[in-house]
Every structure is written in C-alpha cells, then in structure tokens.
Design a protein around this motif. Structure first.
Motif, PDB file in Angstrom:
ATOM      1  N   UNK A 124       0.274  -0.305   0.195  1.00  0.00           N
ATOM      2  CA  UNK A 124       1.452  -0.777   0.918  1.00  0.00           C
ATOM      3  C   UNK A 124       2.669   0.078   0.599  1.00  0.00           C
ATOM      4  N   UNK A 125       2.847   0.421  -0.697  1.00  0.00           N
ATOM      5  CA  UNK A 125       4.008   1.227  -1.097  1.00  0.00           C
ATOM      6  C   UNK A 125       3.929   2.614  -0.454  1.00  0.00           C
ATOM      7  N   UNK A 126       2.738   3.220  -0.541  1.00  0.00           N
ATOM      8  CA  UNK A 126       2.577   4.577   0.008  1.00  0.00           C
ATOM      9  C   UNK A 126       2.837   4.574   1.511  1.00  0.00           C
ATOM     10  N   UNK A 127       2.278   3.569   2.206  1.00  0.00           N
ATOM     11  CA  UNK A 127       2.485   3.505   3.662  1.00  0.00           C
ATOM     12  C   UNK A 127       3.960   3.303   3.990  1.00  0.00           C
ATOM     13  N   UNK A 128       4.622   2.408   3.220  1.00  0.00           N
ATOM     14  CA  UNK A 128       6.043   2.137   3.478  1.00  0.00           C
ATOM     15  C   UNK A 128       6.860   3.410   3.302  1.00  0.00           C
ATOM     16  N   UNK A 129       6.603   4.135   2.189  1.00  0.00           N
ATOM     17  CA  UNK A 129       7.363   5.368   1.922  1.00  0.00           C
ATOM     18  C   UNK A 129       7.067   6.411   3.001  1.00  0.00           C
ATOM     19  N   UNK A 130       5.789   6.463   3.409  1.00  0.00           N
ATOM     20  CA  UNK A 130       5.404   7.459   4.413  1.00  0.00           C
ATOM     21  C   UNK A 130       6.134   7.208   5.744  1.00  0.00           C
ATOM     22  N   UNK A 131       6.105   5.934   6.190  1.00  0.00           N
ATOM     23  CA  UNK A 131       6.753   5.643   7.473  1.00  0.00           C
ATOM     24  C   UNK A 131       8.265   5.818   7.380  1.00  0.00           C
TER      25      UNK A 131
END
Ligand code: CUA
Length: 347
Positions: free
Chosen positions: A62-69
């Motif tokens: 979730x953190x990685x996806x949030x930072x990516x988007x």
C-alpha cells in the motif's frame, strides 16, 4: 490513448485478474495438498507466520503504491512545461531511510520466525508421545510403531490430541517426508535420524508426498495419514496386532500357497503365514503385508486398494511404478486371482 494501446492495456489488466483468481483458487481448502488448512499445532504456528508476513507485505504494498501514484501525478510534466527531469543524484537522508527501514522490517519478520523454529523443533518430547519410526525406501514409506509392535506401509495412523514423534531414516538415498496439512517437511537421510514432532488435532485422512527427488518413481512415493479419535486408534492398533487367520479353503487358501512358494516372501512378510519355502529368508525388505487387506491404497499409495488394481500391480509393477524393485512374476488367470484373493483377505 490510441485504440490499440487501450486494448493492450485492458487485456493485460484482464490477464492479471485471471492470474490472481487462479492463484487464489489454488489456495482453496478443497485442494488436498494445500498448506493453508491447519491440522496440528505445528501447521498453525507456520500459518500464523505466513499470515503475519503477508500483512506486513500488504502494508508495504500500500505504501509503495501510494508513493508511486503520488510521484506519477505530482512530478509528471504538465502541458507547456519544459520536459527536462530533475537532476538530483543522491540524498543521504533517503539512502539511510531505505536501508534502515527494510532492515527493521527484516527484524520484525526474523524474530517470530526463529521463535517458531525453536517451538516446532524440540529436542525432547513427553514420554507419552506416540513414537513412529519412519523408514523411507525407494519408493514407499515404512511405519513402525515400537510401542505396539506394528509394521505397516504407506499409511500412518495417528491419534488426535496425542503428540507424535516421527523418528526418520532412509534405507537408501535422501527422501523428504511431508504431510502438508499436519506440518512442515523434513529430509529423511541415510545413516542419520531426523525428527519431526507435532500434535494432530483435526480428524480425517490427509495426503502426504515425498518432496525430495529420489529417482524414477519419486512422484509415486505418496502416503496417507489418518488422524483418529482415541477409540478408533486403539481399535486399529488391536486389529494390527492380531495376525490375520490363514484362509482354510477356497481361492484365498490357494493364494496363500502361491504367496509362500513364489518369490513374494523374499521381500514381504505376512506374520502367521506358515509353509514358506525355506529359501525365502526375507533378506530384502518390501512392505510388510500382514494386514495388507486393511489398507486403503497400494503401490506407494498411488492406487486404491481394489482387487482389479492389485492384479494390475502384480502383473506389471514397472508399468504402475517405474523402477520399482517388485519383479514381474508372470502370474495370470486363476493363480493371479487366487493371490489377489489371499492378499485382500489379510485384514
Ligand atoms: Cu522419495 Cu522422492
């Protein structure tokens, strides 16, 4: 976006979803060799580690996806802006952070993992634990119960709620013992005794399999574990302890004669059978057939124990289990039927 690119993007999304669904179906409890149904304390401990690690993975995702988007929308070039990217080459705070955080995560995972390893691999076990000597052969499992004087093959009976201690060794090369629902794997090595202990608590029949490549019929080296109530287990023990009655007449009696006089008795024991040809001293070890008729399977637990399957196995063992030591005896017709009738009578 061009129609072709839109289609390709849609198609790859669909294939990801199909893959995920198939993967999740693979974890469904209806699959008999799955590791997610927990039939013992050992299996539950492993499962809790699995769930714990998955939650950590989920949060990281979730953190990685949030930072990516965030990065995609925040830093993407707007219409009319110059297109050159940032020229930042390093940031010491960032580098410390992305080294320290994964190290911390690994510590979070390592501590409970090591505690589980210690808890599931005890050096000693209670005196009333059920000790079963497991001897792996190419390609079948021998189970000896020293406490009860029982020697059986490919099917192991356990008592729910009673700790079992498998003391395992190999008669030939390295194998590996695994009943997924009941617990972890353990290598079975010649000249060495490896242990695995757990307390099964889910009643039923569970499939097992050799999980170390051990030659032609590795995949045919299966087993079944039956977890029973104390009463049922005691009944089974009693039945296994009393030698079967040698049939007095009919096809089965003729079969007993064939068994005693054919090379069967070189490798196989039937306790209580008399009239064995003297040259057959039992020097080569095949499964003990004393209670063969009471087993649900035969030939490394790959065939259901039916007269048809038994005849098929005796007629051409190599076809059923390639590389098996069992020779082709050339029996057919009445002799084959008599031998089958005798073996099936051994309850
Ligand atoms: Cu035994 Cu693979």
């Amino acid at each position: 976006m061009k129609p072709l690119a839109r289609f390709t993007k849609g198609a790859s999304l669909v294939s990801v979803l199909v893959g995920l669904t198939a993967g999740m179906m693979g974890c469904s409890p209806s699959y008999p060799m799955d590791t997610l149904s927990n039939g013992s304390d050992f299996a539950r401990r492993i499962h809790s580690i699995y769930v714990f690690v998955n939650w950590i993975d989920f949060v990281i995702m979730l953190i990685v996806l949030a930072v990516m988007f965030l990065a995609i929308f925040w830093f993407s070039t707007r219409v009319g802006e110059p297109g050159e990217p940032s020229t930042v080459t390093s940031d010491i705070r960032l580098e410390v952070a992305w080294t320290a955080i994964p190290a911390l995560i690994l510590v979070f995972i390592t501590v409970p993992t090591i505690r589980t390893i210690w808890a599931t691999q005890p050096d000693h076990w209670p005196a009333d634990a059920l000790t079963i000597k497991v001897i792996a052969h190419q390609w079948w499992w021998e189970f000896q119960y020293p406490e009860y004087g029982i020697d059986t093959a490919d099917e192991v009976h356990l008592q729910a709620g009673r700790m079992v201690h498998f003391a395992m060794e190999s008669a030939d090369i390295i194998h590996s013992f695994w009943v997924p629902t009941l617990g972890g794997k353990r290598d079975v090595v010649p000249g060495q005794i490896n242990s695995i202990t757990y307390t099964p608590d889910q009643l039923g029949m569970f499939y097992g399999q050799c999980v170390e490549f051990c030659g032609d019929s590795h995949a045919n080296m299966r087993l079944r574990a039956f977890v029973q109530t104390k009463d049922d287990f005691d009944k089974w023990v009693k039945q296994q302890q009393s030698p079967p009655v040698t049939p007095a007449g009919g096809s089965a009696a003729a079969g007993a004669q064939i068994f005693a006089n054919a090379p069967c008795a070189i490798c196989h024991t039937v306790k209580g059978l008399t009239g064995l040809s003297p040259q057959y001293s039992g020097t080569f070890k095949g499964p003990d057939l004393t209670h063969f008729g009471s087993r649900s399977t035969l030939a490394g637990s790959i065939l259901e124990n039916t007269p048809e399957n038994l005849a098929k196995w005796i007629q051409d063992p190599d076809k059923v289990k390639p590389g098996a030591n069992m020779p082709t005896l050339g029996l057919k017709g009445k002799d084959l039927n008599d031998l089958v009738a005798y073996l099936e009578s051994l309850k």
